[in-house]
Design an enzyme around this catalytic site. Structure first.
Site, short mmCIF file in Angstrom:
data_model
loop_
_atom_site.label_atom_id
_atom_site.label_comp_id
_atom_site.label_asym_id
_atom_site.label_seq_id
_atom_site.Cartn_x
_atom_site.Cartn_y
_atom_site.Cartn_z
N ASP A 175 -18.14 2.29 16.25
CA ASP A 175 -18.66 1.48 15.13
C ASP A 175 -19.25 0.18 15.65
OD1 ASP A 175 -17.83 3.34 13.32
OD2 ASP A 175 -16.38 2.06 12.28
N THR A 230 -18.87 3.04 5.89
CA THR A 230 -18.65 4.31 5.17
C THR A 230 -17.70 4.11 3.98
OG1 THR A 230 -16.93 4.83 6.78
CG2 THR A 230 -19.09 5.78 7.14
N THR A 231 -16.68 3.29 4.16
CA THR A 231 -15.76 3.05 3.04
C THR A 231 -16.50 2.31 1.93
OG1 THR A 231 -14.04 2.81 4.71
CG2 THR A 231 -13.46 2.23 2.47
N ASP A 281 -10.79 4.79 9.18
CA ASP A 281 -12.23 4.98 9.13
C ASP A 281 -12.62 5.91 7.97
OD1 ASP A 281 -14.82 4.68 10.70
OD2 ASP A 281 -14.66 6.85 10.48
P1 ADP Z 1 -16.40 0.12 6.07
O1 ADP Z 1 -16.05 1.55 6.36
O2 ADP Z 1 -17.13 0.00 4.78
O3 ADP Z 1 -17.07 -0.55 7.20
P2 ADP Z 1 -14.18 -1.57 6.65
O4 ADP Z 1 -12.75 -1.25 6.46
O5 ADP Z 1 -14.70 -1.65 8.03
O6 ADP Z 1 -15.01 -0.56 5.79
O7 ADP Z 1 -14.42 -2.96 5.90
C1 ADP Z 1 -15.69 -3.57 5.91
C2 ADP Z 1 -15.66 -4.86 5.11
O8 ADP Z 1 -14.66 -5.75 5.61
C3 ADP Z 1 -16.98 -5.59 5.22
O9 ADP Z 1 -17.38 -6.01 3.95
C4 ADP Z 1 -16.66 -6.77 6.13
O10 ADP Z 1 -17.50 -7.88 5.88
C5 ADP Z 1 -15.23 -7.05 5.74
N1 ADP Z 1 -14.50 -7.80 6.78
C6 ADP Z 1 -14.39 -7.57 8.09
N2 ADP Z 1 -13.65 -8.52 8.72
C7 ADP Z 1 -13.25 -9.38 7.76
C8 ADP Z 1 -12.45 -10.57 7.75
N3 ADP Z 1 -11.89 -11.07 8.85
N4 ADP Z 1 -12.27 -11.18 6.54
C9 ADP Z 1 -12.80 -10.67 5.44
N5 ADP Z 1 -13.56 -9.57 5.38
C10 ADP Z 1 -13.80 -8.93 6.52
MG MG Z 2 -16.34 -0.96 9.08
#
Ligand code: ADP
Ligand code: MG
Length: 524
Positions: free
Chosen positions: A391, A99-100, A66
């Site tokens: 989240d 957040t990332t 996270d």
């Molecule tokens: P953040 O802290 O920004 O939410 P995450 O590690 O949760 O970071 O990643 C979020 C990104 O991952 C988003 O752009 C989301 O659309 C993408 N994402 C989530 N699940 C999948 C998946 N199965 N395939 C591709 N992208 C995905």
């Molecule tokens: Mg996320």
């Protein structure tokens, strides 16, 4: 100018020992610090993102994926780097996810700005270009909002998207996502949602698949006395912030006792005070007491004799939830209480949960509340599961309350970049270069997603753009152990629009703020 200064006496405006960095070198150092922080979280982005293990001075270990947690746990001192931590915090507060994304975007905006500065473009021009680009990006996000019914199936996809890649133990994200959506639906009454109505309760010991949803408030408490009832139906509930014991002042009084009668009278007075809590609660019709302060053993035994179920040292946050759910007032004193002060619940009961006993307050009369009970083998698993669930709750609510959903997996970012490049042509002067740089920065998100699923980032971007041009939608889909370019909606990868809106806004704000600084004066 005075004659003395003309004689060359130096003028000191800063305290001795303070550090000053100016112009290009101040900018360079800020940009470098900002980028460094952003790149620390890069590899965690997306479904195949890696985890970070953070070890504190005292040896405490946190394992997480996270962004907000990582930045929070890292001991970041550089002021510009600290601003990226704040971006992540704002993102967490406003929408609870992304957040990332926000941190990586800020870092990329700074990196692209560095190139522009090297080409002698003035920071003010970059700031103007970025601000214009952020406005255009919002247009692109609006255009990506899916014209669909936000039914439960779709919300489950949104919740699941937010959890993929998070360590959810041995339960699959879709099962958890269903619990989350059911929980939100139960407490969301059309136009109002109170985050307090959903509690996430964690417990180690069993596997994460033992996660369940309970209608009611659950607290980690046992009755103060073994003789008390373990279950009360149709309960009248009091929530008290009162210490149930002999009042301190009186207990400290030195009795001037000169006879046996006087001693007995003094003890009787004390005893009758202790008994009075139980009798007055009983007379008022109270069945269950949640007390945030202590209850002495003797008061507890009087309460038990009256058949009252009581809990002591209840956490303030739990007391607030119980009051909210049952409609009870928080009582500061137990004198002059009447029926208005109490709340009601269909049942209050002590139930075994794994090896522990928990108190369940179900069917509160005032508002619906639900508790998600999460279990996991170890503290680390449970903690990460809790972050993932939180989240998921936030994105579900954001999808319902804050302007719908957009395709995930980098699709919205590709759309933003595309829109910016199309509009840049019409923008005069060097500002155009800044708008284009913004487009490149946003594209770093799908590029990073591609990298993290093991695709070649350049090939992936080429393929993404071409599919986007032809079909209006394209994303980096994580499938099995690899990735492919496909339609995120078909694959159920959907994010709340608010996550993207907020990420663009807060990243732009932080990057432009850092760019405007050309003088750093630090006290020693
Ligand atoms: P953040 O802290 O920004 O939410 P995450 O590690 O949760 O970071 O990643 C979020 C990104 O991952 C988003 O752009 C989301 O659309 C993408 N994402 C989530 N699940 C999948 C998946 N199965 N395939 C591709 N992208 C995905
Ligand atoms: Mg996320």
């Amino acid at each position: 100018m005075s004659s003395r200064m003309q004689q060359g006496q130096p003028l000191f405006i800063l305290a001795e020992g303070s550090q000053r960095t100016r112009g290009q070198s101040a900018q360079d150092s800020n940009i470098r610090a900002g980028r460094a922080v952003a790149s620390a979280v890069r590899t965690t982005l997306g479904p195949r993102g890696m985890d970070k293990m953070l070890v504190s001075d005292s040896g405490e270990v946190v394992i997480t994926n996270d962004g907000a947690t990582i930045l929070d746990e890292m001991d970041i001192e550089h002021p510009a780097a600290q601003m990226i931590v704040e971006v992540a915090e704002t993102q967490e507060d406003e929408v609870g996810d992304g957040t990332t994304t926000a941190a990586v975007l800020t870092g990329e905006l700074l990196a692209k700005a560095e190139n522009l500065l090297d080409d002698d473009i003035h920071p003010t021009v970059i700031v103007e270009g970025y601000t214009e680009a952020a406005r255009l990006a919002q247009e692109a996000i609006d255009a990506q909002v899916l014209d669909v019914d936000l039914d439960d199936d779709l919300l489950v996809k949104v919740a699941e998207t937010s959890m993929t890649g998070k360590g959810t133990g041995d339960v699959t994200a879709d099962v958890l996502a269903e619990h989350v959506v059911r929980a939100v639906r139960m407490v969301h009454d059309g136009d109002r949602f109170d985050r307090d109505d959903i509690t996430v309760h964690t417990r180690t010991g069993a596997s994460s698949s033992a996660t369940e949803l309970v209608e009611g408030v659950i607290i980690d408490k046992e009755p103060v006395n073994d003789e008390m009832p373990r279950s009360v139906e149709d309960a009248t509930v009091a929530v008290a912030d009162v210490k149930l014991d002999v009042r301190k002042a009186e207990a400290d009084t030195e009795y001037n006792i000169s006879s046996v009668e006087q001693l007995t009278a003094a003890l009787d007075a004390e005893e009758s005070e202790l008994r009075s809590y139980a009798t007055s609660l009983k007379e008022a019709g109270v069945d269950v007491v949640f007390c945030t302060k202590s209850i002495s053993d003797r008061v507890a035994s009087y309460l038990a004799k009256e058949g009252i179920l009581a809990f002591k040292s209840v956490k303030k946050s739990d007391a607030r939830r119980i009051a909210h759910a049952t409609g009870a007032k928080r009582l500061g004193s137990l004198t002059d209480i009447d029926s208005d002060d109490f709340g009601h619940a269909e049942s209050v009961s002590i139930e075994k949960y794994g090896e522990d006993e928990l108190a369940f307050v179900e069917g509160g009369a005032a508002s619906q509340s639900v508790t998600l009970l999460l279990r996991g083998g170890t503290e680390h698993v449970v903690d990460e599961l809790e972050r993932a669930i939180n989240d998921a709750i936030d994105v579900t609510v954001a999808a319902i309350d804050k302007g719908g959903v957009v395709p995930g997996a980098g699709c919205t970012e590709v759309a933003i970049a595309d829109h910016l490049r199309a509009e840049a042509a019409g923008i005069e002067g060097r500002k155009q270069l800044a708008v284009e740089a913004f487009a490149d920065a946003v594209e770093a998100l799908p590029r990073t997603l591609a990298e993290n699923v093991g695709m070649d980032p350049i090939d992936a971007l080429v393929e993404l753009r071409s599919m986007y041009e032809n079909e209006g939608r394209a994303g980096v889909i994580a499938t099995g152990r690899f990735g492919e370019i496909g339609d995120p909606v078909d694959h159920g990868v959907i994010d709340p629009a608010a996550v993207k809106r907020e990420a663009v806004e807060s990243a732009t704000e932080a990057a432009t703020m850092i760019l405007r600084i050309d003088d750093v004066i630090a006290a020693e």
